[in-house]
Design a protein around this motif. Structure first.
Motif, PDB file in Angstrom:
ATOM      1  N   PHE A   1       0.835  -1.200   0.000  1.00 29.32           N
ATOM      2  CA  PHE A   1       0.000   0.000   0.000  1.00 29.32           C
ATOM      3  C   PHE A   1       0.868   1.248   0.000  1.00 29.32           C
ATOM      4  CE2 PHE A   1      -2.375  -3.141   2.654  1.00 29.32           C
ATOM      5  CZ  PHE A   1      -3.447  -3.352   1.799  1.00 29.32           C
ATOM      6  N   ASP A   2       0.401   2.284  -0.647  1.00 30.22           N
ATOM      7  CA  ASP A   2       1.003   3.598  -0.462  1.00 30.22           C
ATOM      8  C   ASP A   2       0.860   3.940   1.021  1.00 30.22           C
ATOM      9  OD1 ASP A   2       0.924   6.615  -0.189  1.00 30.22           O
ATOM     10  OD2 ASP A   2       1.481   6.444  -2.293  1.00 30.22           O
ATOM     11  N   ALA A   3       1.914   4.434   1.634  1.00 25.15           N
ATOM     12  CA  ALA A   3       1.889   4.704   3.074  1.00 25.15           C
ATOM     13  C   ALA A   3       0.815   5.720   3.460  1.00 25.15           C
ATOM     14  CB  ALA A   3       3.256   5.185   3.541  1.00 25.15           C
ATOM     15  N   LYS A   4       0.376   6.539   2.509  1.00 20.60           N
ATOM     16  CA  LYS A   4      -0.643   7.548   2.801  1.00 20.60           C
ATOM     17  C   LYS A   4      -2.053   7.048   2.485  1.00 20.60           C
ATOM     18  CE  LYS A   4       2.537  11.393   1.979  1.00 20.60           C
ATOM     19  NZ  LYS A   4       2.830  12.589   1.151  1.00 20.60           N
TER      20      LYS A   4
ATOM     21  N   TYR B   1       1.574   1.399  14.285  1.00 24.33           N
ATOM     22  CA  TYR B   1       2.763   1.521  13.439  1.00 24.33           C
ATOM     23  C   TYR B   1       3.099   2.998  13.214  1.00 24.33           C
ATOM     24  CZ  TYR B   1       1.936  -3.369  12.173  1.00 24.33           C
ATOM     25  OH  TYR B   1       1.736  -4.724  12.199  1.00 24.33           O
ATOM     26  N   ASN B   2       4.386   3.309  13.252  1.00 22.98           N
ATOM     27  CA  ASN B   2       4.850   4.646  12.901  1.00 22.98           C
ATOM     28  C   ASN B   2       5.376   4.588  11.474  1.00 22.98           C
ATOM     29  OD1 ASN B   2       6.001   7.147  12.628  1.00 22.98           O
ATOM     30  ND2 ASN B   2       7.446   6.927  14.328  1.00 22.98           N
ATOM     31  N   LEU B   3       4.632   5.158  10.551  1.00 31.68           N
ATOM     32  CA  LEU B   3       4.991   5.063   9.133  1.00 31.68           C
ATOM     33  C   LEU B   3       6.108   6.021   8.751  1.00 31.68           C
ATOM     34  CD1 LEU B   3       1.425   4.681   7.553  1.00 31.68           C
ATOM     35  CD2 LEU B   3       2.941   2.941   8.511  1.00 31.68           C
ATOM     36  N   GLY B   4       6.361   7.030   9.587  1.00 28.67           N
ATOM     37  CA  GLY B   4       7.441   7.965   9.308  1.00 28.67           C
ATOM     38  C   GLY B   4       7.354   8.548   7.915  1.00 28.67           C
ATOM     39  N   ASN B   5       8.480   8.543   7.206  1.00 27.32           N
ATOM     40  CA  ASN B   5       8.522   9.065   5.830  1.00 27.32           C
ATOM     41  C   ASN B   5       8.546   7.943   4.797  1.00 27.32           C
ATOM     42  OD1 ASN B   5       8.638  11.833   6.636  1.00 27.32           O
ATOM     43  ND2 ASN B   5      10.811  11.568   7.136  1.00 27.32           N
ATOM     44  N   ALA B   6       8.153   6.736   5.200  1.00 26.84           N
ATOM     45  CA  ALA B   6       8.168   5.603   4.274  1.00 26.84           C
ATOM     46  C   ALA B   6       7.227   5.856   3.102  1.00 26.84           C
ATOM     47  CB  ALA B   6       7.760   4.330   4.994  1.00 26.84           C
ATOM     48  N   GLN B   7       7.605   5.347   1.963  1.00 26.61           N
ATOM     49  CA  GLN B   7       6.785   5.485   0.752  1.00 26.61           C
ATOM     50  C   GLN B   7       5.697   4.415   0.701  1.00 26.61           C
ATOM     51  OE1 GLN B   7       9.164   5.376  -2.794  1.00 26.61           O
ATOM     52  NE2 GLN B   7       7.469   5.895  -4.150  1.00 26.61           N
ATOM     53  N   TYR B   8       6.046   3.211   1.173  1.00 30.77           N
ATOM     54  CA  TYR B   8       5.104   2.088   1.105  1.00 30.77           C
ATOM     55  C   TYR B   8       4.961   1.392   2.454  1.00 30.77           C
ATOM     56  CZ  TYR B   8       5.875   2.645  -3.895  1.00 30.77           C
ATOM     57  OH  TYR B   8       5.976   3.160  -5.167  1.00 30.77           O
ATOM     58  N   PHE B   9       3.761   0.910   2.697  1.00 35.31           N
ATOM     59  CA  PHE B   9       3.465   0.067   3.851  1.00 35.31           C
ATOM     60  C   PHE B   9       3.109  -1.308   3.296  1.00 35.31           C
ATOM     61  CE2 PHE B   9       0.409  -1.903   6.748  1.00 35.31           C
ATOM     62  CZ  PHE B   9       1.037  -1.748   7.975  1.00 35.31           C
ATOM     63  N   ILE B  10       3.820  -2.340   3.755  1.00 34.34           N
ATOM     64  CA  ILE B  10       3.646  -3.693   3.209  1.00 34.34           C
ATOM     65  C   ILE B  10       3.078  -4.596   4.301  1.00 34.34           C
ATOM     66  CG2 ILE B  10       4.822  -5.666   2.162  1.00 34.34           C
ATOM     67  CD1 ILE B  10       6.953  -3.647   1.157  1.00 34.34           C
ATOM     68  N   TRP B  11       1.966  -5.226   4.001  1.00 35.73           N
ATOM     69  CA  TRP B  11       1.246  -6.060   4.973  1.00 35.73           C
ATOM     70  C   TRP B  11       1.336  -7.511   4.517  1.00 35.73           C
ATOM     71  CZ3 TRP B  11      -0.048  -5.706   9.732  1.00 35.73           C
ATOM     72  CH2 TRP B  11      -1.147  -6.380  10.282  1.00 35.73           C
TER      73      TRP B  11
ATOM     74  N   ALA C   1      -3.362   1.671   4.657  1.00 32.77           N
ATOM     75  CA  ALA C   1      -2.159   1.790   5.480  1.00 32.77           C
ATOM     76  C   ALA C   1      -2.448   2.577   6.755  1.00 32.77           C
ATOM     77  CB  ALA C   1      -1.044   2.451   4.684  1.00 32.77           C
ATOM     78  N   GLN C   2      -3.226   3.636   6.632  1.00 32.86           N
ATOM     79  CA  GLN C   2      -3.533   4.473   7.788  1.00 32.86           C
ATOM     80  C   GLN C   2      -4.375   3.720   8.818  1.00 32.86           C
ATOM     81  OE1 GLN C   2      -2.272   7.555   8.429  1.00 32.86           O
ATOM     82  NE2 GLN C   2      -1.042   7.240   6.588  1.00 32.86           N
TER      83      GLN C   2
END
Length: 199
Positions: free
Chosen positions: A73-76, A89-99, A80-81
């Motif tokens: 997923f796009d981190a935004k 989870y702290n997504l920080g400045n990551a571009q992608y969130f992977i589940w 992902a949210q």
């Protein structure tokens, strides 16, 4: 009076038979309809064409790691949210969130773990953008005190013969060039490519 009652019983019996017939027909139609395939990944969205279909199992030193599902997923994104808020989870400045959905099984003769007693990663995911590094596990702040969580993995240990099915999150920033799973346990290492190279 008896004739009226008999007619009423007969009418009720016929109506019930009619309804049962309709239900039977509907069930037959449902049974004939093929089940929708299980969506195990969205790798193609990122230009990755699989050489192996999931689930995929990798083994090293008596540890089996099976990747059941993976969604990127796009981190935004909303997905992902929601996961970030649910598990902390702290997504920080990551571009992608992977589940990922995974199953790990200890077939060795001794304990396998990743926690304060053994900080070494037992498996890693790499997507081939070496300039940006590999995907890295994200800590679920709301689940860190739960050992062997079946909802969001962080602290875990498996005795010989134990198995755990759970979910795990990664953060990643970079391109998707290939997809490889790397497994390391008890000085034994194995890699398995899900996608050899991006087409």
């Amino acid at each position: 009076m008896e004739k009226i009652m008999m007619k009423a019983i007969l009418a009720t019996t016929l109506l019930a038979g009619s309804i049962l017939g309709q239900v039977g027909s509907a069930q037959a139609a449902t049974a004939a309809k093929p089940a929708a395939p299980i969506m195990r990944d969205n790798l193609s969205k990122f230009g990755l064409v699989k050489d192996l279909e999931l689930p995929v199992t990798v083994t090293a030193g008596g540890l089996n790691y099976t990747l059941e599902k993976i969604m990127i997923f796009d981190a935004k994104s909303k997905d992902a949210q929601v996961l970030s808020k649910t598990y902390g989870y702290n997504l920080g400045n990551a571009q992608y969130f992977i589940w990922t959905k995974i199953t790990v099984e200890n077939k060795s003769g001794s304990m396998v773990q990743q926690n304060v007693k053994d900080l070494k990663d037992k498996w890693r995911l790499n997507f081939g953008d070496l300039s940006k590094g590999e995907a890295y596990t994200s800590m679920p702040d709301k689940m860190t005190d739960i050992k062997n969580s079946k909802q969001s993995l962080w602290d875990w240990s498996l005795k010989p013969g134990e198995k755990l099915s759970t979910y795990q999150a990664y953060l990643y920033t970079g391109n998707f060039n290939y997809f490889v799973i790397w497994l390391d346990n008890k000085s034994n290492s194995t890699t398995k490519y899900i996608v050899n190279e991006k087409n």
